[in-house]
Design a protein around this motif. Structure first.
Motif, short mmCIF file in Angstrom:
data_model
loop_
_atom_site.label_atom_id
_atom_site.label_comp_id
_atom_site.label_asym_id
_atom_site.label_seq_id
_atom_site.Cartn_x
_atom_site.Cartn_y
_atom_site.Cartn_z
N ALA A 1 -7.23 7.75 -6.09
CA ALA A 1 -8.02 8.31 -5.56
C ALA A 1 -8.03 8.19 -3.87
O ALA A 1 -8.56 8.32 -3.29
CB ALA A 1 -8.79 10.05 -5.68
N ASP A 2 -7.62 6.66 -4.56
CA ASP A 2 -7.96 5.67 -3.19
C ASP A 2 -7.36 6.49 -2.08
O ASP A 2 -6.12 6.64 -1.31
CB ASP A 2 -7.10 4.23 -3.27
CG ASP A 2 -7.22 3.73 -2.38
OD1 ASP A 2 -8.08 4.02 -1.18
OD2 ASP A 2 -7.70 2.39 -2.04
N PRO A 3 -8.27 6.25 -0.63
CA PRO A 3 -7.92 7.27 0.69
C PRO A 3 -6.78 6.74 1.19
O PRO A 3 -5.97 7.47 1.92
CB PRO A 3 -8.85 7.50 1.38
CG PRO A 3 -10.37 7.00 0.37
CD PRO A 3 -9.34 6.21 -0.82
N ALA A 4 -7.16 5.16 1.28
CA ALA A 4 -5.73 4.71 2.18
C ALA A 4 -4.12 5.37 1.18
O ALA A 4 -3.46 4.39 2.28
CB ALA A 4 -6.18 2.80 1.69
N LEU A 5 -4.38 4.88 -0.27
CA LEU A 5 -3.02 4.73 -0.80
C LEU A 5 -2.50 6.71 0.12
O LEU A 5 -1.21 6.38 -0.28
CB LEU A 5 -3.15 4.70 -1.95
CG LEU A 5 -3.37 3.14 -2.53
CD1 LEU A 5 -3.85 3.14 -3.71
CD2 LEU A 5 -3.14 2.31 -1.77
N SER A 6 -3.49 7.32 -0.68
CA SER A 6 -3.08 9.05 0.26
C SER A 6 -1.98 9.22 -0.94
O SER A 6 -1.03 10.16 -0.52
CB SER A 6 -2.23 8.93 0.98
OG SER A 6 -3.46 9.28 2.04
N ILE A 7 -1.89 9.16 -2.58
CA ILE A 7 -1.09 9.21 -3.16
C ILE A 7 -1.32 11.09 -3.06
O ILE A 7 -2.28 10.95 -3.33
CB ILE A 7 -1.20 8.96 -4.51
CG1 ILE A 7 -0.86 7.21 -3.71
CG2 ILE A 7 -0.18 9.46 -5.39
CD1 ILE A 7 -1.45 6.73 -6.15
N PRO B 1 -16.16 -6.19 -8.37
CA PRO B 1 -16.72 -4.76 -9.37
C PRO B 1 -16.66 -3.16 -9.20
O PRO B 1 -16.93 -2.00 -9.85
CB PRO B 1 -17.45 -5.53 -9.85
CG PRO B 1 -18.47 -6.18 -8.83
CD PRO B 1 -17.05 -6.44 -8.16
N ALA B 2 -17.08 -3.00 -7.62
CA ALA B 2 -17.40 -1.69 -6.70
C ALA B 2 -16.61 -0.95 -7.49
O ALA B 2 -15.59 -1.21 -6.93
CB ALA B 2 -17.88 -2.32 -5.77
N GLY B 3 -16.95 0.86 -7.71
CA GLY B 3 -15.85 1.47 -7.32
C GLY B 3 -15.74 1.92 -5.91
O GLY B 3 -15.74 1.34 -5.09
N CYS B 4 -14.31 2.55 -6.34
CA CYS B 4 -13.44 2.56 -5.11
C CYS B 4 -14.19 3.86 -3.51
O CYS B 4 -15.06 5.04 -4.24
CB CYS B 4 -12.41 3.66 -4.87
SG CYS B 4 -11.59 3.86 -3.81
N GLN B 5 -15.02 3.79 -2.73
CA GLN B 5 -16.17 4.26 -2.20
C GLN B 5 -15.56 4.76 -1.15
O GLN B 5 -13.39 5.44 -0.91
CB GLN B 5 -16.53 3.48 -0.55
CG GLN B 5 -17.38 2.07 -1.39
CD GLN B 5 -18.46 2.53 -2.54
OE1 GLN B 5 -19.17 3.28 -1.87
NE2 GLN B 5 -18.17 1.74 -3.48
N GLY B 6 -15.93 6.06 -0.82
CA GLY B 6 -15.05 7.27 -0.41
C GLY B 6 -14.48 8.16 -1.46
O GLY B 6 -13.77 9.23 -0.72
N GLY C 1 0.98 -1.38 -0.13
CA GLY C 1 0.03 0.18 0.21
C GLY C 1 0.78 1.21 0.18
O GLY C 1 0.26 2.38 -0.32
N LYS C 2 1.90 0.67 0.35
CA LYS C 2 2.85 1.96 0.00
C LYS C 2 2.98 2.29 -1.90
O LYS C 2 3.12 1.73 -2.33
CB LYS C 2 3.99 2.28 0.76
CG LYS C 2 4.41 1.60 2.56
CD LYS C 2 5.13 2.25 2.69
CE LYS C 2 4.67 1.97 4.57
NZ LYS C 2 6.18 1.65 5.08
N TRP C 3 3.57 4.35 -1.93
CA TRP C 3 4.43 4.50 -2.46
C TRP C 3 5.42 5.32 -2.67
O TRP C 3 5.93 6.28 -2.24
CB TRP C 3 2.57 5.24 -3.63
CG TRP C 3 2.45 6.22 -3.04
CD1 TRP C 3 1.32 6.75 -1.78
CD2 TRP C 3 2.95 8.02 -3.12
NE1 TRP C 3 1.73 8.04 -1.18
CE2 TRP C 3 2.19 8.17 -2.36
CE3 TRP C 3 4.05 8.28 -4.13
CZ2 TRP C 3 2.78 10.54 -2.33
CZ3 TRP C 3 3.94 9.81 -4.49
CH2 TRP C 3 3.48 10.29 -3.05
N PRO D 1 -11.91 0.13 -8.69
CA PRO D 1 -11.74 -0.12 -7.42
C PRO D 1 -10.69 0.10 -6.47
O PRO D 1 -9.41 0.16 -7.14
CB PRO D 1 -11.98 -1.72 -7.46
CG PRO D 1 -11.15 -2.19 -8.53
CD PRO D 1 -11.77 -0.96 -9.83
N CYS D 2 -10.71 0.31 -5.04
CA CYS D 2 -10.15 0.57 -3.86
C CYS D 2 -8.98 -0.83 -4.09
O CYS D 2 -9.46 -1.51 -4.17
CB CYS D 2 -10.07 1.33 -2.43
SG CYS D 2 -11.36 2.83 -3.06
#
Length: 192
Positions: free
Chosen positions: A150-156, A185-190, A97-99, A175-176
């Motif tokens: 823009a996955d909030p967990a990644l915080s890029i 299949p769901a899109g990234c929530q939030g 999960g780190k970038w 997805p996230c």
């Protein structure tokens, strides 16, 4: 000769091939299997890709292929500039999960090497930006996956270039990371 600089994630490197300049312009050996192997990059590249983005703010990614056709990439800019990102998506990795991100420009001639097990994406910083990249596995639509940029967990920390990002429908609805294993299949929530 090449200069290799680690970017803080396992086997993710900035690579700067030497340039020889004179009044005509420059010459650069952008890939040399022996030099790359001496730097620890032993992947055998099998496909070259070329991408052109007409406008600054075009965001492509975060893309990856799942096993057994996961891909390592060697990315460089032919014209313009990008902010390029690699995300560790190996579930057992301490860096999961780190970038890492880096600006690649045609002027600098720098490259990024991204090993298999990482998602990859970039945003163009200039109009008419072209990138070329080598991969060590052939493209497979059945193995192709995306993670929302823009996955909030990644915080890029994508650069603010003063325009809204332009995305494909696939990337806008990706997805996230936590939804990717197993593939949902769901899109990234939030994400706005």
């Amino acid at each position: 000769m090449i200069a290799v600089r680690p970017l803080g994630l396992e086997r993710v490197f900035e690579i700067r091939p030497e340039r020889f300049s004179d009044s005509r312009g420059f010459f650069s050996e952008t890939y040399n299997h022996k030099q790359f192997a001496e730097a620890g990059i032993t992947e055998e590249f099998v496909q070259d890709n070329h991408s052109c983005s007409a406008r600054a703010g075009t965001l492509r990614g975060l893309h990856f292929q799942i096993s057994p056709l996961a891909q390592a990439k060697l990315v460089r800019v032919l014209e313009g500039a990008v902010f390029d990102v690699a995300v560790d998506i190996r579930p057992q990795s301490p860096d999961y999960g780190k970038w890492a991100g880096i600006e690649l420009t045609a002027e600098a001639g720098n490259q990024i090497f991204i090993p298999a097990g990482f998602a990859h994406g970039f945003v163009t910083l200039q109009d008419n930006t072209q990138i070329a990249y080598k991969v060590d596995n052939y493209y497979s639509a059945a193995h192709d996956r995306s993670i929302h940029y823009a996955d909030p967990a990644l915080s890029i920390k994508w650069p603010d270039i003063g325009v809204a990002f332009t995305l494909s429908e696939k990337d806008a609805n990706a997805p996230c990371l936590h939804e990717v294993q197993p593939m949902k299949p769901a899109g990234c929530q939030g994400v706005q």
